[in-house]
Design an enzyme around this catalytic site. Sequence first.
Site, short mmCIF file in Angstrom:
data_model
loop_
_atom_site.label_atom_id
_atom_site.label_comp_id
_atom_site.label_asym_id
_atom_site.label_seq_id
_atom_site.Cartn_x
_atom_site.Cartn_y
_atom_site.Cartn_z
CB SER A 11 -0.96 -0.01 1.20
OG SER A 11 -0.25 -0.11 2.42
N GLY A 135 7.15 9.53 8.44
CA GLY A 135 6.21 10.54 8.91
C GLY A 135 4.80 10.00 8.89
CE LYS A 190 4.42 4.92 12.61
NZ LYS A 190 3.37 4.20 11.86
CB SER A 253 -3.03 3.13 12.16
OG SER A 253 -1.99 2.36 12.73
#
Length: 340
Positions: A11, A135, A190, A253
């Site tokens: 993706s 990012g 993260k 996410s």
Amino acid sequence: MKKLAILGAGSWGLTLAWLNGAQHENVWLWDRNPDKVAAMSRDRKVLFPLPVILPQKLNLTASLEEAVRDADVILMVVTVSGTREVLRRLRDEVKLPRQVVLVNASKGIEFPSLKRMSEVFAEEMPDNPYAVLSGPTLAMEILNGLPTACSIACEDLEIAEALQRDLSHDLFRLYSNTDVTGVELGGALKNIFAIASGYMKQKQLGDNALGALITRGLSEMTRFSVALGADPESLYGMSGLGDLLATANSPLSRNFQVGARLAQGETLDNILTDLKVVAEGVKTTHAVYELSHKMGLDTPIVDMVEMCLSGPFSEKMIVKSLMTRKLKSEQKEASGKPLL
């Protein structure tokens, strides 16, 4: 940049190909699956992560040698676990020239080696310039025409700024950086807290708790990264705080989805089998858990996520474990004084 090669048609690789294929004349997208490449070449579109028309001038190939031949820049968008193998093919089969810039766009830590991606690249392709792109990059948003901004880091500022100019787009603003360690760790770490956030959202623990999670998660990210040589300011940039805010708040996410589904009682094996994309945060959690304990670092949220991934662990146990820890000073922590 005369030729850009993008390796990996997942993706994120497809999104980068879609962005760059529309604005550059010589962009090549490679995938190891020839059937997938044949279907994309025939239809000039993909259906996952959402229906997207591929730029007509984007070149598609299942030949690694053809993809990288005469390339100036290679964007590596292969899974973390598959990166070393592709690098070895570039070195041994293709014999990639040393002037070609390698840009890692995958977010994670190799497991079980516990190597950062810059270390993997240095071991396999030590003579090529290395950069990292990281990012808030939720592919579905970008493919829907929504903007974002990221960090591009290389120890050589001139290379970082050249990549910044070449890869920036109306929807994709890049900030240059020389702190490779900080930028790559921000993007990797993260994902751990996105898993925790998905769990908390599903358990309806509240927005106050989520705010605390993100704040303390950033503290853990910074503490861990600085111990490995990162500039703490990088963790407050696009790859750190920016990516953390995006993934910890978005059901788009994949790592957030892992946490939410764990909270519903699904097994980790079932979740990972069912997902169509790799959730890098799972192996990154294992790696950071091991590394933090080896280095004697205090990472309580990472510890809780590791326990959730390893077996059943109720929200009551998690809340009690985190809320009853030894009380600490926020100011002393910010000053960089010892925490243990």
